[in-house]
Write an enzyme that holds these catalytic residues in place. Structure first.
Site, short mmCIF file in Angstrom:
data_model
loop_
_atom_site.label_atom_id
_atom_site.label_comp_id
_atom_site.label_asym_id
_atom_site.label_seq_id
_atom_site.Cartn_x
_atom_site.Cartn_y
_atom_site.Cartn_z
N PRO A 1 -33.01 20.42 61.25
CG PRO A 1 -31.92 19.74 59.29
CD PRO A 1 -31.73 20.47 60.58
CE1 TYR A 2 -39.71 14.28 62.64
CE2 TYR A 2 -39.19 13.15 60.59
CZ TYR A 2 -39.80 13.16 61.82
OH TYR A 2 -40.48 12.06 62.26
CE1 TYR A 3 -36.61 10.91 58.41
CE2 TYR A 3 -37.28 12.67 56.94
CZ TYR A 3 -37.51 11.43 57.53
OH TYR A 3 -38.65 10.73 57.22
NE ARG B 1 -36.23 17.21 66.19
CZ ARG B 1 -37.07 17.76 65.32
NH1 ARG B 1 -36.72 18.87 64.70
NH2 ARG B 1 -38.25 17.22 65.08
#
Length: 157
Positions: A107-109, A111
């Site tokens: 997921p984005y967060y 990373r």
């Protein structure tokens, strides 16, 4: 090597494996004359550059941000404010240096968290052992049902 040392080494290697991008083995670096257009594109294309890629439309869904995502953003902004990293360092490690498998698989967060951990270890703010021990401690707290405060409430009995 004693079994306790061996187990500790395996735990550390497991943690390092989680923090490194997927490694694709190549036996040798090709000579410039051996690099085809496809190989050149693979070498120079970073995972977040998807312009011109064949794909299907993605159905967009508005979602409420979760507490861990908000806390991750705040923590990373504080790291930048304290001078631990610059926005360019974060973007480079978060978008380019993770490899396509991690970039598309997290997921984005997630990373953002991985990037924060890597930079804190790389710049020696924490050791890999300290990071590993804290991860183990948090997993044990969750497994025992204690929860993680407001982030993950204790299990109801």
């Amino acid at each position: 090597m004693s079994s306790s040392i061996r187990e500790e080494v395996h735990r550390h290697l497991g943690t390092v494996a989680l923090m490194q991008p997927a490694l694709h083995q190549q036996t040798h670096a090709p000579a410039p004359t051996e690099i085809t257009h496809t190989l050149f594109r693979a070498y120079t294309r970073v995972p977040h550059d998807v312009g011109g890629e064949a794909d299907v439309p993605i159905e967009y869904h508005e979602k409420e941000e979760e507490i861990w995502e908000l806390n991750t953003f705040a923590t990373c902004e504080c790291l930048a404010w304290r001078g631990v990293w610059t926005a360019e360092e974060r973007r480079r490690k978060q978008n380019c240096d993770v490899g396509q498998t991690v970039y598309l698989g997290m997921p984005y967060y997630g990373r953002w968290l991985l990037t924060a951990a890597r930079i804190l270890v790389d710049k020696q703010f924490v050791t890999l052992t300290e990071l590993h021990n804290k991860i183990v401690e948090m997993r044990e707290r969750v497994a025992s049902g204690q929860g993680l405060g407001e982030y993950l409430p204790p299990k109801a009995k």
